[in-house]
Design an enzyme around this catalytic site. Sequence first.
Site, PDB file in Angstrom:
ATOM      1  N   ASP A 189      -1.611  -0.381  -5.971  1.00 19.12           N
ATOM      2  CA  ASP A 189      -1.455  -0.401  -4.627  1.00 19.12           C
ATOM      3  C   ASP A 189      -2.862  -0.820  -4.021  1.00 19.12           C
ATOM      4  O   ASP A 189      -3.797  -1.064  -5.375  1.00 19.12           O
ATOM      5  CB  ASP A 189      -1.871   0.515  -4.017  1.00 19.12           C
ATOM      6  N   ASN A 248       7.609  -1.743  -2.549  1.00 20.68           N
ATOM      7  CA  ASN A 248       8.191  -0.624  -1.379  1.00 20.68           C
ATOM      8  C   ASN A 248       6.792  -2.081  -0.424  1.00 20.68           C
ATOM      9  O   ASN A 248       6.398  -1.442   0.642  1.00 20.68           O
ATOM     10  CB  ASN A 248       7.983   0.271  -1.757  1.00 20.68           C
ATOM     11  N   TYR A 308       7.761  -9.386  12.081  1.00 14.61           N
ATOM     12  CA  TYR A 308       7.667  -7.459  11.143  1.00 14.61           C
ATOM     13  C   TYR A 308       9.448  -8.093  10.190  1.00 14.61           C
ATOM     14  O   TYR A 308       9.894  -8.026   9.594  1.00 14.61           O
ATOM     15  CB  TYR A 308       7.510  -6.748  11.768  1.00 14.61           C
ATOM     16  N   THR A 367      13.144   4.622  11.575  1.00  7.03           N
ATOM     17  CA  THR A 367      11.384   4.940  11.863  1.00  7.03           C
ATOM     18  C   THR A 367      11.795   5.902  10.763  1.00  7.03           C
ATOM     19  O   THR A 367      12.223   7.780  10.775  1.00  7.03           O
ATOM     20  CB  THR A 367      10.959   5.447  12.602  1.00  7.03           C
ATOM     21  N   VAL A 368      10.372   5.942   9.658  1.00  8.95           N
ATOM     22  CA  VAL A 368       9.924   7.651   8.739  1.00  8.95           C
ATOM     23  C   VAL A 368       8.808   7.659   8.895  1.00  8.95           C
ATOM     24  O   VAL A 368       7.654   7.087   9.286  1.00  8.95           O
ATOM     25  CB  VAL A 368      10.600   6.732   7.531  1.00  8.95           C
TER      26      VAL A 368
HETATM   27  P1  NAI Z   1       2.754   2.634   4.511  1.00  8.68           P
HETATM   28  O1  NAI Z   1       1.351   2.360   5.500  1.00  8.68           O
HETATM   29  O2  NAI Z   1       2.406   4.204   4.299  1.00  8.68           O
HETATM   30  O3  NAI Z   1       1.966   2.568   2.885  1.00  8.68           O
HETATM   31  C1  NAI Z   1       2.199   1.062   2.323  1.00  8.68           C
HETATM   32  C2  NAI Z   1       1.342   1.482   1.322  1.00  8.68           C
HETATM   33  O4  NAI Z   1       1.368  -0.072   1.007  1.00  8.68           O
HETATM   34  C3  NAI Z   1      -0.155   1.797   1.342  1.00  8.68           C
HETATM   35  O5  NAI Z   1      -0.734   2.351   0.130  1.00  8.68           O
HETATM   36  C4  NAI Z   1      -0.882   0.341   0.931  1.00  8.68           C
HETATM   37  O6  NAI Z   1      -2.521   0.274   0.856  1.00  8.68           O
HETATM   38  C5  NAI Z   1       0.306  -1.138   0.488  1.00  8.68           C
HETATM   39  N1  NAI Z   1      -0.179  -1.819   0.543  1.00  8.68           N
HETATM   40  C6  NAI Z   1       0.153  -2.530   1.710  1.00  8.68           C
HETATM   41  N2  NAI Z   1      -0.453  -3.667   1.728  1.00  8.68           N
HETATM   42  C7  NAI Z   1      -0.009  -3.488   0.269  1.00  8.68           C
HETATM   43  C8  NAI Z   1      -0.745  -5.070  -0.599  1.00  8.68           C
HETATM   44  N3  NAI Z   1      -0.583  -6.524  -0.326  1.00  8.68           N
HETATM   45  N4  NAI Z   1      -1.053  -5.321  -1.918  1.00  8.68           N
HETATM   46  C9  NAI Z   1      -0.645  -3.647  -1.869  1.00  8.68           C
HETATM   47  N5  NAI Z   1      -0.183  -2.426  -1.494  1.00  8.68           N
HETATM   48  C10 NAI Z   1      -0.477  -2.765  -0.365  1.00  8.68           C
HETATM   49  O7  NAI Z   1       3.592   2.594   4.516  1.00  8.68           O
HETATM   50  P2  NAI Z   1       5.204   3.140   5.088  1.00  8.68           P
HETATM   51  O8  NAI Z   1       6.174   3.333   6.148  1.00  8.68           O
HETATM   52  O9  NAI Z   1       5.494   4.230   3.155  1.00  8.68           O
HETATM   53  O10 NAI Z   1       5.609   1.869   4.739  1.00  8.68           O
HETATM   54  C11 NAI Z   1       6.364   1.110   3.427  1.00  8.68           C
HETATM   55  C12 NAI Z   1       7.240   0.189   2.981  1.00  8.68           C
HETATM   56  O11 NAI Z   1       8.666   0.875   3.794  1.00  8.68           O
HETATM   57  C13 NAI Z   1       7.208  -1.564   3.575  1.00  8.68           C
HETATM   58  O12 NAI Z   1       7.493  -1.834   3.526  1.00  8.68           O
HETATM   59  C14 NAI Z   1       8.017  -0.935   5.451  1.00  8.68           C
HETATM   60  O13 NAI Z   1       8.271  -2.025   5.882  1.00  8.68           O
HETATM   61  C15 NAI Z   1       8.621   0.234   5.147  1.00  8.68           C
HETATM   62  N6  NAI Z   1       9.484   0.704   6.223  1.00  8.68           N
HETATM   63  C16 NAI Z   1       8.843   1.245   7.127  1.00  8.68           C
HETATM   64  C17 NAI Z   1       9.440   1.999   7.712  1.00  8.68           C
HETATM   65  C18 NAI Z   1       8.524   3.378   8.678  1.00  8.68           C
HETATM   66  O14 NAI Z   1       9.127   3.389   9.270  1.00  8.68           O
HETATM   67  N7  NAI Z   1       7.257   3.731   8.325  1.00  8.68           N
HETATM   68  C19 NAI Z   1      10.450   1.271   8.051  1.00  8.68           C
HETATM   69  C20 NAI Z   1      11.228   0.191   7.613  1.00  8.68           C
HETATM   70  C21 NAI Z   1      10.221   0.018   6.892  1.00  8.68           C
END
Ligand code: NAI
Length: 251
Positions: free
Chosen positions: A36, A81, A146, A178-179
Amino acid sequence: MRCDGLVAVVTGGGSGIGRACTEALLAAGARVGVLDLDPSAAPRDPRVHPVRADVADRAAVTTAVDAVAEAFGGLDIVVNNAGISAVGTIEENDDEQWARVLDVNVTGVARTTAAALRYLRRSSHPAIVNVSSVAAGAGLPRRALYSASKGAVHALTLAMAADLVGEGIRVNCVAPGTVDTPWVARLLAAAPDPQAERRRLAARQPTGRLVTAGEVAAAVVYLASPAAGAVTGTALAVDGGLAGLRMPARD
Ligand code: NAI
């Protein structure tokens, strides 16, 4: 759904869905490398190896994957992820945003997996799980960049599955709705009326509520586990029915 003795890497494992995947993989018996930008929020556990790396940086990703494999004596599972958001129509995101989001959300999947393949080829239960989105298959307003990135993750999942099936390496993705994660909390905080926006997002889900990160993680662990040994090239929706159901409007 057990992953006893297996080693996983979870990108973006420090928050939201990635953190929930880390916890669920630990509960299933795996050890987990958390890759991360900020791994400080990864669970503090001797079975967790946190590594700071940007999935957009090939050298950093390769070093991080090698470090996890070295720490735990191999690597069996990759959970791609890590992802970033983009809000807007095609007129609202500039070229720099397009380059960064595609670099992280799409090329990051290819980069991390490529770095892991030499270890996966030595595993008896190798599996890759990518995190796509409902946005890959449903047109959502002001999510052009996105959605393009997540559609690419879905297509990449299928192509990787075809390339690797002959080597016994399975590749699947999950498509969450949406999570309830810090990501969505940030989106809500930016809305004029966060409470009303939250109600609107919950009402958009046929189940009437947001998906939990743990529910996505359970699907990821299933796809990653030997229990899914015959499953490859699939997208598992974890979206409260958002993609597939047509519900009458609520009052
Ligand atoms: P979040 O923002 O809570 O967590 C994302 C994590 O990824 C963070 O710890 C961040 O530091 C890390 N990160 C971001 N860019 C990075 C990089 N360049 N290199 C390494 N680490 C990096 O996001 P969430 O909601 O947990 O999302 C995770 C995945 O799920 C994403 O791919 C998102 O597109 C996908 N997703 C999320 C949804 C939602 O509603 N929250 C719905 C559908 C998909």
